[in-house]
Design an enzyme around this catalytic site. Structure first.
Site, short mmCIF file in Angstrom:
data_model
loop_
_atom_site.label_atom_id
_atom_site.label_comp_id
_atom_site.label_asym_id
_atom_site.label_seq_id
_atom_site.Cartn_x
_atom_site.Cartn_y
_atom_site.Cartn_z
N SER A 169 3.15 3.94 -6.45
CA SER A 169 2.51 2.64 -6.53
C SER A 169 1.27 2.58 -7.23
CB SER A 169 2.42 2.29 -4.93
OG SER A 169 3.59 2.24 -4.25
N HIS B 234 -3.51 1.77 -4.73
CA HIS B 234 -3.15 0.61 -5.30
C HIS B 234 -4.34 -0.33 -6.09
CE1 HIS B 234 0.91 -0.43 -2.59
NE2 HIS B 234 0.78 0.66 -2.99
#
Length: 204
Positions: free
Chosen positions: A125, A175
């Site tokens: 991610s 993230h």
């Protein structure tokens, strides 16, 4: 721009770096499902802050290629499959790979410094958010020339950031740091002067 119409063979030929990354993630996921060896691969590669502190530095890199379940894998690989090709085409193979890997690595480094020693994580991610960040930089430089890019990318970035904070068991640090790193690298790569120099080199 992000609708994939290529055949399988065309996709591989046009976007070799994205293809290699997709294959690496999928193959490793399948391997982690196998008895005995799967657990060894997963436990050796996952990001565990305590093990990194003990000197296992490869864990800054390897978590990018491991996933906690099929849905985790499918979501990340879908994003890479859809958004990766356009960035690889625009930035070039080496620049795209740099954005992807550095976003993922710096995201994992941030997790090490900002989370406790017991924290463990896997997933691509941070690198995927790096792709979004690089597109954000491209939007910054081309907001008048490519308004359709802005209309697509900005909502995707906004939704992805919101989902990061409202979904459970999400590595928020990776993230957000991945997004920032991708944006900063993109601001360098996609500066109009640099793009002009790329075109001159291609002409020569």
């Amino acid at each position: 721009m992000f609708i994939r119409r290529e055949s399988f063979s065309q996709y591989i030929r046009l976007y070799p770096i994205v293809t290699i990354l997709l294959a690496a993630n999928i193959i490793l996921f399948i391997l982690t499902m196998l008895p005995f060896i799967g657990d060894v691969i997963y436990e050796t590669g996952m990001g565990v802050n305590a093990y990194i502190a003990a000197g296992e530095w490869w864990r800054f890199f390897t978590p990018m290629f491991l996933h906690a379940g099929i849905m985790h894998l499918l979501f990340n690989m879908f994003c890479l499959f859809v958004f990766g090709p356009e960035l690889e085409k625009l930035a070039g193979k080496t620049r795209f790979l740099t954005i992807y890997l550095l976003s993922g690595i710096f995201g994992n480094v941030a997790v090490y410094f900002l989370k406790d020693l017991g924290y463990a994580h896997v997933g691509a991610s941070g690198a995927i958010f790096g792709i979004f960040g690089a597109f954000g930089a491209l939007v910054y430089y081309t907001k008048k020339m490519l308004p359709e890019l802005r209309q697509v990318i900005l909502p995707i970035i906004a939704i992805s950031v919101v989902m990061t904070f409202i979904q459970p068991n999400i590595n928020v640090t990776a993230h957000i740091v991945g997004l920032i790193v991708g944006f900063l690298i993109g601001m360098s790569y996609f500066h109009p002067k640099n793009i002009a120099s790329w075109k001159r080199k291609k002409v020569r």
